[in-house]
Every structure is written in C-alpha cells, then in structure tokens.
Design a protein around this motif. Structure first.
Motif, PDB file in Angstrom:
ATOM      1  N   ARG A  97       0.693  -1.060  -0.054  1.00 15.28           N
ATOM      2  CA  ARG A  97       0.054  -0.160  -0.116  1.00 15.28           C
ATOM      3  C   ARG A  97       0.953   1.188  -0.054  1.00 15.28           C
ATOM      4  NH1 ARG A  97      -5.084   1.509   0.486  1.00 15.28           N
ATOM      5  NH2 ARG A  97      -5.690   3.347   1.921  1.00 15.28           N
TER       6      ARG A  97
ATOM      7  N   ALA B 133       1.571   1.837  -3.569  1.00 12.69           N
ATOM      8  CA  ALA B 133       0.527   2.189  -4.556  1.00 12.69           C
ATOM      9  C   ALA B 133      -0.096   3.429  -4.247  1.00 12.69           C
ATOM     10  CB  ALA B 133      -0.866   1.077  -4.250  1.00 12.69           C
ATOM     11  N   VAL B 134      -0.257   3.991  -2.969  1.00 11.23           N
ATOM     12  CA  VAL B 134      -1.063   5.107  -2.825  1.00 11.23           C
ATOM     13  C   VAL B 134      -0.326   6.420  -3.310  1.00 11.23           C
ATOM     14  CG1 VAL B 134      -1.707   6.598  -0.980  1.00 11.23           C
ATOM     15  CG2 VAL B 134      -2.233   4.446  -0.783  1.00 11.23           C
TER      16      VAL B 134
ATOM     17  N   GLN C  98      -0.843   6.086  -6.905  1.00  8.43           N
ATOM     18  CA  GLN C  98      -1.993   6.662  -7.635  1.00  8.43           C
ATOM     19  C   GLN C  98      -2.312   8.016  -7.527  1.00  8.43           C
ATOM     20  OE1 GLN C  98      -4.337   3.883  -5.108  1.00  8.43           O
ATOM     21  NE2 GLN C  98      -4.813   2.530  -6.743  1.00  8.43           N
TER      22      GLN C  98
ATOM     23  N   VAL D 245      -0.737   9.758 -10.453  1.00  8.01           N
ATOM     24  CA  VAL D 245      -1.611   9.439 -11.729  1.00  8.01           C
ATOM     25  C   VAL D 245      -2.696  10.638 -11.638  1.00  8.01           C
ATOM     26  CG1 VAL D 245      -3.331   7.843 -12.486  1.00  8.01           C
ATOM     27  CG2 VAL D 245      -0.934   6.913 -12.136  1.00  8.01           C
ATOM     28  N   VAL D 246      -3.381  10.817 -10.631  1.00  6.57           N
ATOM     29  CA  VAL D 246      -4.196  11.596 -10.544  1.00  6.57           C
ATOM     30  C   VAL D 246      -3.711  13.258 -10.718  1.00  6.57           C
ATOM     31  CG1 VAL D 246      -5.948  12.892  -8.829  1.00  6.57           C
ATOM     32  CG2 VAL D 246      -5.710  10.399  -8.841  1.00  6.57           C
TER      33      VAL D 246
ATOM     34  N   GLY E  32      -3.823   3.685 -13.404  1.00 10.61           N
ATOM     35  CA  GLY E  32      -4.362   4.091 -12.381  1.00 10.61           C
ATOM     36  C   GLY E  32      -5.296   2.660 -11.880  1.00 10.61           C
ATOM     37  N   MET E  33      -6.009   2.203 -12.638  1.00 12.26           N
ATOM     38  CA  MET E  33      -6.858   0.903 -12.590  1.00 12.26           C
ATOM     39  C   MET E  33      -6.113  -0.221 -12.374  1.00 12.26           C
ATOM     40  SD  MET E  33      -9.747   2.358 -12.059  1.00 12.26           S
ATOM     41  CE  MET E  33     -10.575   0.618 -11.876  1.00 12.26           C
TER      42      MET E  33
ATOM     43  N   LEU F 200      -2.908  -0.060 -11.213  1.00 17.07           N
ATOM     44  CA  LEU F 200      -2.224   0.213  -9.899  1.00 17.07           C
ATOM     45  C   LEU F 200      -3.105  -0.205  -8.799  1.00 17.07           C
ATOM     46  CD1 LEU F 200      -0.531   3.417 -10.411  1.00 17.07           C
ATOM     47  CD2 LEU F 200       0.837   1.254  -9.581  1.00 17.07           C
ATOM     48  N   ARG F 201      -4.512  -0.061  -8.967  1.00 16.17           N
ATOM     49  CA  ARG F 201      -5.565  -0.523  -7.914  1.00 16.17           C
ATOM     50  C   ARG F 201      -5.658  -1.914  -7.910  1.00 16.17           C
ATOM     51  NH1 ARG F 201     -11.868   1.205  -8.315  1.00 16.17           N
ATOM     52  NH2 ARG F 201     -12.331   0.388  -6.260  1.00 16.17           N
TER      53      ARG F 201
ATOM     54  N   SER G 249      -2.528  -3.277  -5.915  1.00 16.98           N
ATOM     55  CA  SER G 249      -2.547  -3.091  -4.740  1.00 16.98           C
ATOM     56  C   SER G 249      -3.768  -4.126  -3.743  1.00 16.98           C
ATOM     57  CB  SER G 249      -3.060  -1.682  -4.128  1.00 16.98           C
ATOM     58  OG  SER G 249      -4.365  -1.225  -4.553  1.00 16.98           O
TER      59      SER G 249
END
Length: 165
Positions: A3, A6-7, A10, A13-14, A68-69, A71-72, A75
């Motif tokens: 995590r 990943a956070v 992400q 990415v945003v 991003g998806m 990566l989600r 995680s």
C-alpha cells in the motif's frame, strides 16, 4: 503491491491527469495564441496543431486512467484476473492512438508549407519532434503489447493453477 507504494503512485496518476487537463484547457491554446500573435503566418496551422496537441494529451490521460486502475488491482492483489485485460487494453489502445496521431502530425508537417520566422529551424524542430514521437510511440506500443502478452499468459497459468488447487 504494498500500500505504501500504491497510494503515492495513484496520487501521481491523479496529479498527472489534472496537469494534462490544465494543459488542454490553458497551456496549449494560450501558447498557440501567443505564437500566432508573434508570427501571424502561423494562423492557418493553429487549429489543426492545437487540436492534435489536445488529442495527444487526452491519449495520455486515457493511458493514465488504465494505469491507475492497474495499480488499484495490484494493490488489492487481483492483477491476475481476466477482467484486468480490459485496463491493459486501454493503456495499449491509448498508446497506439497517440502514436497514430504523432504520425499523422508528422505527415501534416511534412506535406504543409509552414512558414518560419527566421531560418526554418522552428519547422525543422517540429518535423523532427513529430518523427521522434512517432518512432518512440511505436517502440512503446510494442513494449506494451509484449507486457500484455505476458499478462495473458500469467492469467492463463493462474486460472489453470486455481482449477488444480
């Protein structure tokens, strides 16, 4: 994927997606307007090149969405599911569309008689830049396709292992 990795990825990415949106709305049109103001003969080329630049950034945003998806899913530990291929296809498709767009702009610049304010280096730079983008895009698409192929194999092996166990 842990995590703590990943956070931030992400979040990046945003941030990159929002930066792309800012570029599409503010930076690209403003820069084009400034260039046309400095050198009015660029006016006929403004709309097609601005449209291509905005579309190119949109391809990057679509790739970031797919990333991003992925990566989600990484995680959560659900990468090796068949539905993951949808997001891998989004990334590959966005890279392919950006490459085709770069090649189209390369063709447009090659066939157009774009004036240059000084010694022609501006047009040469645009021509070389679009050629490099098309070449690099081709390499990236091929790498993404190889990665997608490996993902398909891994999903198949995971499905086979789940059936055995």
């Amino acid at each position: 994927m842990p995590r703590f990795l990943a956070v931030p990825l992400q979040a990046f990415v945003v941030f990159a997606s929002l930066a792309g949106l800012y570029a599409q709305i503010v930076v690209i049109p403003t820069t084009a307007a400034d260039q046309v103001e400095l050198f009015p003969p660029y006016a006929p080329f403004r709309v097609p090149l601005v449209t291509a630049a905005i579309a190119f950034v949109a391809c990057g945003q679509a790739a970031l969405l797919g990333l991003g998806m992925l990566l989600r899913r990484a995680s959560r530990g659900s990468v090796f599911e068949p539905s993951t291929l949808t997001w891998a296809n989004v990334v590959v498709g966005a890279a392919y569309a950006a490459t085709v767009l770069a090649a189209a702009v390369f063709g447009y610049v090659t066939l157009s008689d774009i004036p240059s304010p000084a010694d022609g280096m501006d047009v040469l730079g645009l021509w070389l830049g679009t050629a490099a983008a098309a070449g690099a895009g081709t390499a990236v698409v091929l790498l993404f396709l190889a990665g997608r192929h490996l993902l398909v194999k891994a999903i198949g092996l995971r499905t086979e292992l789940d059936a055995v166990v």
